[in-house]
Design an enzyme around this catalytic site. Structure first.
Site, PDB file in Angstrom:
ATOM      1  N   ASP A 357       0.832  -1.188   0.000  1.00 52.26           N
ATOM      2  CA  ASP A 357       0.000   0.000   0.000  1.00 52.26           C
ATOM      3  C   ASP A 357       0.877   1.253   0.000  1.00 52.26           C
ATOM      4  O   ASP A 357       1.851   1.341   0.772  1.00 52.26           O
ATOM      5  CB  ASP A 357      -0.880  -0.037   1.256  1.00 52.26           C
ATOM      6  N   GLU A 394       1.973  -0.371  -5.000  1.00 49.38           N
ATOM      7  CA  GLU A 394       1.064   0.717  -5.351  1.00 49.38           C
ATOM      8  C   GLU A 394       1.987   1.925  -5.439  1.00 49.38           C
ATOM      9  O   GLU A 394       2.381   2.491  -4.420  1.00 49.38           O
ATOM     10  CB  GLU A 394      -0.005   0.918  -4.276  1.00 49.38           C
TER      11      GLU A 394
END
Lengths: 715, 116
Positions: A357, A394
């Site tokens: 993330d 990401e």
């Protein structure tokens, strides 16, 4: 032989040397960190650079007050590591934590407070949130209690599957949301065990990798907001607020109340592997649940704030994560912590890979500036234990760092390709000027990944964060009122189109168009080069009623509605056949970017572009039609995909085929079901070999093959 | 909570009847009772009808017995597993390792039916 197996081997370090607080102890081993069961006792080891003293606090399981507080003798400190073995503990029935004493001086980064009992950053089990959604007793001083556990799971012959990255079909889902709906028909809804019962569904769908939203222990009750319309308390449903990085979330386990969440999760992984499905974890190392100056002190803040967090020169928290704090990922101690954590999940849970993330933060220096050669990313890329795991970034963060295509990859890292999502969405809704970029995206984004190959690109159209596929074709605007933030949360740039009405409608024309648009999206996704990722439920048109940020919605907005499996059987069948089609055509999964050159004896280029006329693609800004043909890389077939985002139909001239091949129809999203798609291998030969009429806003997939075709390539 | 164990021998093997809780405190004595029986080499049945709770450590003890029995080539069957214990064993995968009395009985019944 078996006479000796159960005999305890006598060891010198099985004997205490000291007594502290009435307990027999000896100096522990600094490594490994955490609490580890050793002969006769438990060895505790914790790091703090600036603590002046450290105390081990032991509770009888579930008791509010400690049963013992044992200060580490000075001689039990090695460097900045405090380590002590305590004998005679019933490891199953204790909880523990630490009190760290030291300076409280935020201006210099230190926030020691010996009144607080702190979680062990290496705790492999956490007690305190054992059952999802049970209101915690906040009067307790110590909320997230570290627990000791054995690491002796019987894996049998389970090994990582090692599916080549280019062959993956990723399915992104949420442990709880997948089976929490009352109609899931599983014995323990919303748990690892419940998900395990749905493995046959996943297998039949054809996905071979599931990517789980965060499963590290988090506190679902830490969201202070309520639904403004219903007054219901909102949860922190997604779980991007890690409390403990080594512990699986107890509330995701039917056996969390027994402290057996680790076994339950491992059993799920073992059975997924047996079904040929890999497991990727969505991991959140960019921030923690401790937040900023106003946030709670759980672990790092009290143990070594200045090491674990990026701090401004004044001692405030940098906030590149948008959530209050930013983990100091490239500090040498912290990068080892991240490495230890990932090794733990690979070695002790057989995890196959990770999606990071806001991974751009992992490339920031101690002061927040982007590093040209981030040591953490390099460390993870070359680590022996992680060597064959999938690493997916990401590649952006909330601090404005956007590295899609530029993420430091070290030959290993793949990325969520946000540009793929944006381009294909834009094309689908009929925007002008997109055809050229669409070609680049479906060919594996060679502009972004020329040196890294197509598998560096994780292609997706939808993910947990944003509209579902059904909502992408049903809403022009987000509808996040239920989140209690006046619809100000969530993304505004969605590239969505409602097909003529905002939200649910009885208009059969609009509904038919929406179904077609979903099929168009799936057809493009599964015929693009790169790793396709499907959001759970998109295959059955799961809706979130236009909410594109359901991080706090633990209800039917987020849950997989299993009634839709029957209600939307048409879309489900379409998805299954598309996945099966991808698996049978190696040219769609080639790791090399296509060159446009002839690469084998078929005499056709590996990729060629077409428009209404064969070999004549229309790259003009008003063009909304593009066809691509792929061949080579070992298959004898040619795959032709025509994508028409125009509101009018077009006559396609089909390219001529070599060697006795003819065009066979696999899918036409403009056709009524069941004629919209066929099973791979059962394609129907076209009557008119040279032409095909593609309908408005439709995708047509043809296979150029001989009629005695039976040579399939199935990974 | 204590654990009582009694063994009963018959022609086909040995039955160990456990009563109470199997947890980290009691599993040591259970293991001491079971290992000699495994080493006798005869089929072993463990009757858990009167066992109210099996903790993580308890399940691990049963699995150690299973692994020992497997090593010695001895069949081990669990009997009388309560619904709650069965659920925990199922969710955590431990049930996959064991023959349980109910399953054995069902298989025997199916076999008898097929033979007719």
């Amino acid at each position: 032989m078996s006479e000796t197996r159960s005999e305890q081997v006598l060891r010198v370090d099985a004997y205490p040397t000291h007594e502290v607080g009435g307990y027999r102890v000896r100096a522990g081993k600094p490594f490994p960190f955490g609490a580890n069961v050793v002969p006769g006792g438990v060895s505790f080891s914790v790091f703090s650079d600036q603590a002046t003293s450290m105390t081990l606090v032991i509770f009888k399981r579930g008791e509010p007050e400690p049963m013992a507080e044992l200060e580490f003798p000075e001689e039990f400190r090695t460097g900045s590591v405090f380590a002590m073995t305590v004998f005679g503990l019933d490891h199953e029935n204790i909880e523990y934590g630490y009190r760290a004493d030291g300076p409280f001086d935020p201006a210099t980064g230190h926030r020691f407070d010996a009144r607080q009992v702190l979680s062990d950053p290496y705790a492999r089990l956490i007690a305190g949130r054992d059952v999802w959604g049970v209101e915690p007793d906040r009067s307790r001083g110590y909320q997230y209690r570290s627990r000791v556990c054995l690491q002796d799971f019987d894996w049998g012959d389970d090994t990582p599957l090692g599916i080549p990255a280019e062959d993956l079909v990723v399915y992104e889902t949420h442990v709880r949301g997948f089976t929490r709906h009352p109609n899931s028909q599983v014995s323990a809804p919303g748990t690892f065990a419940g998900l395990r019962e749905k493995i046959p569904y996943l297998k039949e769908l054809g996905v071979n990798c599931i990517e789980l939203l965060p499963v590290f222990e988090f506190d679902e009750s830490d969201n202070p907001r309520s639904n403004p319309e219903t007054g219901e308390h909102l949860f922190d449903y997604w779980g991007y607020n890690t409390v403990s990085f080594f512990a699986p979330k107890a509330g995701y386990a039917a056996t969390g109340r027994y402290g057996m969440q680790g076994d339950e999760f491992r059993t799920l992984i073992k059975d997924l592997h047996a079904a040929g499905i890999e497991v990727i974890l969505d991991v959140v190392f960019n921030h923690t649940a401790e937040g900023n100056e106003q946030g709670p002190t759980i672990s790092f803040k009290g143990l070594d704030n200045a090491t674990y967090y990026m701090l401004t020169p004044e001692g405030y928290y940098f906030n590149f994560s948008g959530t209050g704090n930013t983990v100091n990922c490239n500090h040498p101690v912290v990068r080892n912590y991240v490495l230890d954590c990932l090794r733990h999940w690979v070695a002790d849970y057989h995890i196959d890979g990770f999606r990071f993330d806001l991974a751009a933060i992992l490339g920031r220096a101690l002061d927040g500036t982007p590093l040209p050669n981030p040591p953490l990313l390099e460390l993870l890329a070359y680590d022996p234990v992680l060597r064959h795991t999938k690493l997916i970034a990401e590649a952006w963060d909330a601090g404005g760092l956007y590295e899609v295509g530029n993420f430091p990859a070290y030959g290993r890292w793949a990325e969520w390709n946000g540009k793929y999502r944006d381009t294909v969405r834009s094309f689908l809704k009929g925007d002008p000027g997109v055809t050229g970029e669409l070609a680049t995206r479906i060919a594996g984004s060679p502009d972004l990944y020329s040196t890294r190959g197509t598998a560096a690109s994780v292609n997706f159209l939808t993910a947990h964060d944003g509209f579902t596929l059904a909502d992408l074709v049903s809403y022009n605007d987000k509808h996040n009122e239920a989140n209690g933030e006046n619809n100000n949360d969530g993304a505004n740039d969605n590239n969505s189109w409602n097909c003529g009405a905002e939200g649910p409608t009885d208009d059969p024309g609009i509904n038919a168009l929406r179904t077609r648009q979903m099929k168009n999206a799936l057809a493009i996704l599964f015929t693009s080069q790169g790793i396709p990722m499907l959001l759970a439920g998109d295959e059955v048109a799961r809706t979130q009623q236009g909410n594109n940020n359901t991080y706090c919605q633990d209800n039917e907005l987020s849950w997989f509605d299993w009634d839709q499996v029957d209600e939307n059987a048409e879309l489900l069948r379409f998805t299954r056949e598309m996945i099966a089609f991808r698996k049978r055509h190696r040219e769609l999964r080639s790791t090399a970017h296509p060159t446009g050159r002839v690469r084998d004896n078929l005499g056709l280029p590996d990729i060629s572009w077409h428009g209404e006329r064969a070999w004549q693609p229309d790259w003009s800004s008003e063009s909304r039609l593009l066809a691509v043909a792929r061949c080579g890389t070992g298959d004898d077939d040619v795959v032709y995909v025509a994508m028409n985002a125009h509101w009018e139909s077009h006559d396609l001239e089909l390219p001529a085929l070599p060697g006795g091949r003819s065009w066979h129809l696999f899918a036409d999203t403009g056709a009524e079901a069941p004629h919209d798609i066929r099973s791979p291998g059962a394609e129907q030969e076209l009557d008119n070999a040279g032409k095909y009429l593609i309908g408005p806003r439709s995708v047509v997939i043809l296979v150029g093959r001989t009629n005695d075709h039976d040579d399939f390539d199935t990974p | 909570m204590t654990l009582n164990v009694k063994e009963r021998r018959n022609k086909t093997g040995t039955v160990l009847v456990a009563t109470g809780e199997i947890n980290s405190e009691t599993s040591g004595s259970l293991l001491q009772a079971l290992l000699p029986l495994v080493r006798e080499g005869k089929p072993l049945k463990i009757d858990l009808t009167a066992v109210t709770y099996v903790s993580s450590a308890g399940l691990r003890t049963l699995l150690v017995v299973y692994r020992e029995a497997q090593h010695a080539g001895v069949a081990v069957t669990l009997y009388g597993v309560s619904e709650e214990v069965r659920f925990v064993m199922s969710a955590t995968g431990f049930l996959d390792f064991f023959e349980t009395g109910e399953a054995v009985a069902a298989a025997a019944k199916a076999k008898a039916k097929a033979a007719r």
